[in-house]
Write an enzyme that holds these catalytic residues in place. Structure first.
Site, PDB file in Angstrom:
ATOM      1  N   ASP A   1       0.861  -1.184   0.000  1.00 50.64           N
ATOM      2  CA  ASP A   1       0.000   0.000   0.000  1.00 50.64           C
ATOM      3  C   ASP A   1       0.897   1.233   0.000  1.00 50.64           C
ATOM      4  O   ASP A   1       2.112   1.133   0.216  1.00 50.64           O
ATOM      5  CB  ASP A   1      -0.904  -0.008   1.244  1.00 50.64           C
TER       6      ASP A   1
ATOM      7  N   TYR B   1      -5.040   4.411   0.310  1.00 55.40           N
ATOM      8  CA  TYR B   1      -6.065   3.524  -0.232  1.00 55.40           C
ATOM      9  C   TYR B   1      -5.628   2.901  -1.558  1.00 55.40           C
ATOM     10  O   TYR B   1      -6.392   2.856  -2.522  1.00 55.40           O
ATOM     11  CB  TYR B   1      -7.406   4.259  -0.392  1.00 55.40           C
ATOM     12  N   HIS B   2      -4.388   2.379  -1.561  1.00 57.52           N
ATOM     13  CA  HIS B   2      -3.842   1.746  -2.762  1.00 57.52           C
ATOM     14  C   HIS B   2      -3.381   0.311  -2.474  1.00 57.52           C
ATOM     15  O   HIS B   2      -2.257  -0.061  -2.804  1.00 57.52           O
ATOM     16  CB  HIS B   2      -2.654   2.559  -3.289  1.00 57.52           C
ATOM     17  N   PRO B   3      -4.216  -0.533  -1.875  1.00 62.03           N
ATOM     18  CA  PRO B   3      -3.772  -1.912  -1.601  1.00 62.03           C
ATOM     19  C   PRO B   3      -3.600  -2.698  -2.892  1.00 62.03           C
ATOM     20  O   PRO B   3      -4.379  -2.550  -3.843  1.00 62.03           O
ATOM     21  CB  PRO B   3      -4.908  -2.481  -0.742  1.00 62.03           C
TER      22      PRO B   3
END
Length: 552
Positions: A293, A467-469
Site C-alpha cells: 500500500d 487507499y492503494h492496496p
C-alpha cells in the site's frame, strides 16, 4: 444461471474485462455484491469524501493493529458498488512510471514491461489535454475512459508549482507522458462534470449488449470440479445457488476480496486453509502474501488570505456548490479539487521518483473533517516504494466474515528515512518565496517538531493509507512457488480460473492505482480471448540528468 464467462466483481478491472469480452461477442455474466452507483454522492466529483465513508458503498474493511503505527487500525475502503473502488475513489489518474512495469517483467511478469502495456494504456484513454497538444506516442485519445484536467483557478496551484521550481525541482506538462518527474497539473477521471468511473466507461456500454448481464449477489467461493473452475457459489435473496461458467471464471474482486475468495475455494497456503477446515485444492503459499500500500501524511499550512475552499466548508456553502453542480454539472462540484501534482526523488541516488504529492487548496482529511478552523491548504505526501510487505488471511471459513488485513506498515528503516525526507522536502517547498503571500503558519505537523524522533512520532500517530492496496496474489512464472497467477492471468494450479485486478501487481506502481488496475483488465481480456497482445511500443522515459550522469 450460466454464461461462457463469469466475472466476480464489477470494479475497475472487472468492468473492463466485461466490456471487451462482450464486444467480442462472448456471453458474459458479472457478479457484484454492491448496489447502484447513481446519486450525487458518487456522481458529483466534489463529493468524493462521502461515498468511501458510507456503508452502503464501502465494504468497511479495517486493518489489524499495525505495530509500526502504534497499534492503530487503519481504514481500508473498497468499493461495494457498481464500478467498485472507481466509484468511491478520488478520481486521480496516474499510470505509474515506465520503470514500474519494467520491474514487473523483471520479476517474472513476462509481457508486462512498459513497452508491452503502453498500447493498452492508450487503448484505455480518451485524453483531453486542456489546450496543449498531446503526444500521440504516449497518450490515447479515443478510448472509453475520459481523462481531463481541472481548471486550477485557485492561485495556490500556481504558487505550489512555482515554489517547487524555486526549490530546485522540475516542471512537467504531463506526468503520464514521457516525464513523470516534476510538478504540474493533475489528471482526473471526470467527464462533463460527472465521475467517469469504470461503470460509466465500460460496464454500462457492455450491459447494453444482449450478451452481458449483471447479477447482484455475494460470491461465496469458486466451484472447482476435478481441478477445474466450473462456476461460482453465490448467495442472493437468502438462497445459496451456483452460477455455472462454460469456459472460465474470472476473479476481479479487489486485492482484499480476491485472495479471500481463492482461500475460501481451497486455493492458498495449505497449512492456513487446513486450520480453517477448508479442503486444500491447490497449495499456493503466495495467496494473500506480498500485500502492499501507499501511506501518506497531510502537511497542512494555515492561509493568510481567504482564498481557500474553506469558505464553502459549511452547510450553506456546500448547498450552493451542490445546487450549481446539480443544475449545470459545473462549478467547484465538477472537480475533485486535486488539480496539481508532484513526483520527485527523495535523494540523488534514486533512479526515478519515489515521492508523490497531491495538492489541495483546503486543509481537510479524506473523512471530511477539517484539521483546523479557518483557511488552509495541504499537500498529501508519501513514499512510493515501501519495502514493507503484509498479508491477507482468513478470519474464518464463513464467507461473510471480513478477512484479516495486515499491511505491516513502517516495518523497515527505509520506511522511516523516506517519510522523514517527505516531510522535510515539503517544508522546503512551502518555505519558498512563491508561498510567502499565502502562508500563515504550519498547522501540521507543527513547526516545533524538528528532530527525527519528533517527526517519527508524528508519522506514527498521523500517517494514513492512501487507499492503494495491491500485490496480494502476485503475478509471476508458473514455476515460481510464490506466484499466484501466470503472465496470462491464469491461476496457477487450477484450470478455467483467472484473476485480474490490482492483487496481481508484483510491486506497487508510482501513484494512484485506478489506471494500472484498469490496464490489468484490458490486457487480461486479450489473454482470455486468446488474442495476440497489442504490439509493443518502445519509448524512452525522461530520466533526471543527475541519474544519467551517475550511470556513465
Amino acid at each position: 444461471m450460466q454464461a461462457e464467462f463469469v466475472i466476480v466483481g464489477a470494479g475497475s478491472a472487472g468492468c473492463a474485462i466485461a466490456y471487451r469480452l462482450a464486444e467480442a461477442g462472448r456471453n458474459v455474466l458479472v457478479i457484484e455484491h454492491g448496489g447502484s452507483d447513481w446519486g450525487p454522492f458518487i456522481q458529483m466529483p466534489g463529493a468524493l469524501s462521502y461515498p468511501m465513508n458510507m456503508g452502503i458503498y464501502d465494504w468497511g474493511f479495517r486493518t489489524e493493529p499495525e505495530p509500526g503505527l502504534g497499534g492503530r487500525q487503519l481504514a481500508c475502503p473498497r468499493g461495494k458498488v457498481i464500478g467498485g473502488s472507481s466509484s468511491v475513489n478520488g478520481m486521480v489518474y496516474v499510470r505509474g512510471h515506465a520503470y514500474d512495469f519494467d520491474h514487473w517483467a523483471e520479476a517474472g511478469a513476462e509481457g508486462w514491461s512498459f513497452a508491452d502495456v503502453l498500447p493498452y494504456f492508450k487503448r484505455i484513454e480518451h485524453w483531453h489535454p486542456s489546450g496543449h497538444g498531446g503526444d500521440p506516442v504516449w497518450r490515447g485519445t479515443d478510448g472509453p475512459l475520459h481523462v481531463i484536467r481541472g481548471p486550477r483557478n485557485n492561485p495556490l496551484h500556481g504558487a505550489f508549482v512555482d515554489a517547487a521550481m524555486q526549490a530546485g525541482y522540475h516542471e512537467t506538462a504531463d506526468y503520464n507522458g514521457a516525464k513523470q518527474e516534476g510538478f504540474g497539473p493533475m489528471e482526473q477521471t471526470v467527464w462533463r462534470g460527472r465521475r467517469w468511473s469504470a461503470a460509466n466507461a465500460y460496464l454500462r456500454p457492455a450491459l447494453k449488449r444482449p450478451n452481458c448481464d449483471l447479477v447482484r449477489a455475494l460470491a461465496r467461493r469458486v466451484v472447482i470440479e476435478e481441478g477445474r473452475a466450473v462456476g461460482v457459489e453465490v448467495e442472493r435473496g437468502g438462497r445459496i445457488e451456483t452460477i455455472r461458467a462454460e469456459r472460465e471464471v474470472i476473479l476481479a474482486a479487489s486485492s482484499i476480496n480476491s485472495p479471500k475468495l481463492l482461500m475460501l475455494s481451497g486455493i492458498g497456503p495449505g497449512a492456513h486453509l487446513a486450520q480453517q477446515g477448508i479442503e486444500v485444492i491447490a497449495d499456493r503459499p503466495g495467496v494473500g502474501q506480498n500485500l502492499q500500500d501507499h501511506l501518506e501524511v497531510y502537511l497542512q499550512m494555515g492561509a493568510s488570505q481567504p482564498i481557500t475552499l474553506y469558505k464553502y466548508w459549511n452547510l450553506w456553502g456546500k448547498a450552493l456548490v451542490g445546487a450549481q453542480w446539480l443544475f449545470t454539472r459545473g462549478g467547484l462540484g465538477a472537480s475533485n479539487q486535486f488539480e496539481s501534482a508532484g513526483f520527485i526523488r527523495s535523494r540523488a541516488g534514486v533512479s526515478y521518483p519515489d515521492i508523490q504529492y497531491h495538492f489541495l487548496p483546503i486543509a481537510v482529511r479524506y473523512d471530511g473533517r477539517a484539521a483546523a478552523e479557518g483557511h488552509g491548504f495541504q499537500a498529501h505526501v508519501g513514499p512510493m516504494r515501501s519495502p514493507s510487505r503484509g498479508e491477507i488471511t482468513l478470519r474464518s471459513s464463513d464467507p461473510k466474515d471480513d478477512p484479516r488485513i495486515f499491511f505491516n506498515y513502517m516495518s523497515t528503516e527505509q520506511d522511516w528515512e523516506d517519510f522523514r525526507a517527505c516531510i522535510r522536502l515539503t517544508r522546503e517547498i512551502f518555505a519558498q518565496d512563491a508561498f510567502k503571500p499565502f502562508v500563515k503558519g504550519e498547522i501540521q505537523p507543527g513547526a516545533h517538531l524538528q528532530t527525527d524522533g519528533e517527526i517519527d512520532s508524528f508519522i506514527r500517530d498521523h500517517a494514513e493509507s492512501a487507499y492503494h492496496p495491491c500485490g496480494s496474489c502476485r503475478m509471476g512464472q508458473a514455476d515460481d512457488a510464490h506466484a499466484v497467477v501466470d503472465p496470462e492471468t491464469r491461476v496457477i494450479g487450477v484450470d478455467g480460473l483467472r484473476l485480474a485486478d490490482s492483487s496481481i501487481f508484483p510491486r506497487i506502481t508510482n501513484g494512484n492505482l485506478n489506471a494500472p488496475t484498469i490496464l490489468v483488465g484490458e490486457k487480461a481480456a486479450d489473454h482470455i480471448l486468446g488474442r495476440d497482445p497489442l504490439p509493443p511500443e518502445t519509448v524512452a522515459p525522461w530520466i533526471h540528468p543527475d541519474w544519467e550522469r551517475a550511470q556513465r
